[in-house]
Design a protein around this motif. Structure first.
Motif, PDB file in Angstrom:
ATOM      1  N   LYS A 126       0.831  -1.211   0.000  1.00 60.30           N
ATOM      2  CA  LYS A 126       0.000   0.000   0.000  1.00 60.30           C
ATOM      3  C   LYS A 126       0.864   1.260   0.000  1.00 60.30           C
ATOM      4  N   THR A 129       2.829   1.485  -3.578  1.00 63.48           N
ATOM      5  CA  THR A 129       2.113   1.457  -4.856  1.00 63.48           C
ATOM      6  C   THR A 129       0.709   2.037  -4.793  1.00 63.48           C
ATOM      7  N   ASN A 130       0.194   2.310  -3.601  1.00 64.87           N
ATOM      8  CA  ASN A 130      -1.199   2.725  -3.419  1.00 64.87           C
ATOM      9  C   ASN A 130      -2.158   1.676  -3.983  1.00 64.87           C
ATOM     10  N   LEU A 131      -1.845   0.402  -3.764  1.00 59.74           N
ATOM     11  CA  LEU A 131      -2.687  -0.699  -4.224  1.00 59.74           C
ATOM     12  C   LEU A 131      -3.018  -1.616  -3.052  1.00 59.74           C
ATOM     13  N   SER A 132      -4.168  -2.304  -3.165  1.00 53.20           N
ATOM     14  CA  SER A 132      -4.570  -3.265  -2.140  1.00 53.20           C
ATOM     15  C   SER A 132      -5.411  -4.367  -2.772  1.00 53.20           C
ATOM     16  N   ASP A 151      -7.363   0.652  -4.356  1.00 50.28           N
ATOM     17  CA  ASP A 151      -6.249   1.475  -3.913  1.00 50.28           C
ATOM     18  C   ASP A 151      -6.004   1.196  -2.428  1.00 50.28           C
ATOM     19  N   ALA A 152      -5.104   1.927  -1.814  1.00 50.12           N
ATOM     20  CA  ALA A 152      -4.741   1.657  -0.430  1.00 50.12           C
ATOM     21  C   ALA A 152      -5.915   1.821   0.525  1.00 50.12           C
ATOM     22  N   GLY A 158      -7.961   0.196  -8.601  1.00 48.82           N
ATOM     23  CA  GLY A 158      -6.899  -0.791  -8.443  1.00 48.82           C
ATOM     24  C   GLY A 158      -5.865  -0.673  -9.540  1.00 48.82           C
ATOM     25  N   ARG A 172       4.236  -0.461  -9.648  1.00 47.15           N
ATOM     26  CA  ARG A 172       3.041  -0.772 -10.435  1.00 47.15           C
ATOM     27  C   ARG A 172       3.479  -1.209 -11.825  1.00 47.15           C
TER      28      ARG A 172
END
Length: 451
Positions: A126, A129-132, A151-152, A158, A172
């Motif tokens: 998170k 990459t600000n991803l979850s 996102d986070a 996503g 990413r």
């Protein structure tokens, strides 16, 4: 697979894979999320060798280091895209937790006794990459890409996480999302510079459970995306409208020369065929439509809810599971645009057609499926997602899910439930558990993309 039809060390061609020795073990995601059992999710190693004294039982359990992962899908560190690298082998199985965003890496050097190798921290993912909410894992040469559903903060759209061969976070993978609202599954076809991805919903939408009002509010996906694979960006998106609500699993043909594939629109209960025309433009057509059924007490005409789909290694048959209606189907897709129904069996479901199978009350219905390399055995589990299970099949919380095996006729078509195979996860040592996706040591039809 290389262009001359040869594969490198450790990787069989599709034809060789279909002739491989019968599988001995099957790895299965097992989880306690939503059951009230405060134990870690785990990888269950199931004995599928009919000559073994422990046939159709769990012979090893590899626990994750934390509680609450919600293990869902998984994937190998290496696949056919590593065909020219003798140093690569399918040793590590990546098992993401959708809720924690942790990626648990399992070492299967001893296939009968897998061990935890490392964990890629969800918090680190998170932060970097600000991803979850990791979902589909595919090998990509020496590296790995994973579809991320949010996102986070658990919002859409996503994106895609890129890991190197040592499971370090590269960043990413995608360069552009080009307006993509949601993410879910993907399949790539490298010879055609093509990737196809689908949509579920943002984690904040699907994790609490299914709310029909969320569909009307546009909080669930209804588009598929065709990517420029080399440029790592969406080249074309197709809004499927009411015919394509919640497109989930995406499967390409195994023939690396082909640019054809299929996906199922889950809520609309339709199957679509995709391909590239002679001008290189992506095309779509609906080829299977499962009618809704009026069921007393259900708020709308009940969709079949197609939740998993796969294609046999020889690209002849397509299989899919209808999680609400409760049936598994086999279609001959020799004519790609005109699938022919050749087999059907019933397991559980909300229509009451097979509430008990092999001496056990089925909790849930056909959900995840995995086919043997020779196409003769189809394994099926009955859990979808913890909150959805508890909503539609509340008995599973206290009684656990099951795994069954379906015998498939690969010559004439047809399916029958094997009467001698049953793994009841209601009898696990720490209490009833759910079971979800399955993988074979060494690779399987849903993870291999032939080069």
């Amino acid at each position: 697979m290389t262009k001359n039809g040869c594969c490198g060390p450790g990787y069989a061609s599709p034809k060789e894979a279909m002739q491989a020795e019968r599988e001995k073990l099957l790895y299965t995601v097992a989880l306690y999320v939503g059951t009230g059992v405060e134990k870690p999710d785990y990888l269950a190693t199931v004995d599928v060798d009919p000559d073994s004294p422990t046939y159709s039982s769990v012979v090893a359990r590899t626990e994750m280091p934390g509680i609450g992962d919600e293990l869902h899908h998984s994937g190998w560190n290496a696949c056919s895209s590593c065909h020219d690298d003798a140093s690569k082998s399918r040793r590590y199985l990546l098992m993401p937790g959708v809720r924690t965003s942790n990626i648990n890496v399992i070492d299967t050097a001893d296939p009968t006794n897998p061990k935890l190798h490392t964990v890629v921290s969800g918090d680190e993912i998170k932060a970097k990459t600000n991803l979850s909410a990791p979902h589909t894992v595919h090998c990509l040469g020496s590296d790995i890409i994973i579809s991320m559903l949010g996102d986070a903060d658990g919002n859409g759209p996503g994106g895609f996480l890129h890991l190197d061969e040592n499971f370090n976070i590269v960043g990413r993978w995608e360069n552009e999302l080009n307006g993509m609202k949601y993410n879910y599954d993907f399949w790539y076809q490298p010879r055609h510079n093509m990737m196809v991805s689908s949509e579920w919903a943002a984690p904040n939408t699907f994790m609490p459970g299914f709310d029909l009002d969320d569909v009307a509010a546009g909080k669930y996906g209804q588009s598929v995306h065709f990517w420029d694979f080399k440029a790592r960006k969406v080249a074309k998106s197709v809004d499927l409208g009411a015919e394509g609500m919640i497109p989930l699993e995406v499967r390409g043909l195994h023939d690396p020369e082909s640019n054809h594939g299929y996906f199922a629109a889950t809520l609309s209960s339709n199957v679509f065929h995709w391909w590239k025309d002679d001008a290189g433009e992506p095309q779509l057509e609906k080829v299977i439509d499962i009618p809704t059924i009026d069921v007393a007490g259900f708020p709308v005409p009940m969709p079949s809810l197609i939740t998993d789909i796969l294609i046999s290694m020889d690209d002849r048959y397509i299989y899919f599971a209808n999680w609400l209606h409760g049936d598994l189907r086999q279609y001959d897709i020799t004519d790609r645009s005109n699938p022919k129904l050749t087999g059907q069996v019933w397991l559980g479901g909300l229509l009451g057609k097979a509430p008990e199978v092999n001496g056990v009350t089925v909790q849930g219905a056909p959900q995840m499926i995995q086919l043997s390399l020779d196409g003769k055995r189809l394994y099926v589990t009955t859990s979808l997602f913890s909150t959805w299970d508890n909503q539609f099949y509340p008995g599973m919380k206290d009684k656990g899910a099951q795994m069954f095996m379906i015998d498939c006729d690969t010559e004439r078509g047809g399916m029958t439930i094997n009467p001698d195979f049953l793994v009841d996860f209601g009898n696990e040592p720490n209490g009833p558990a759910r079971c979800h996706e399955m993988r074979y040591p060494g690779g399987d039809v849903t993870s291999d993309i032939w080069m």
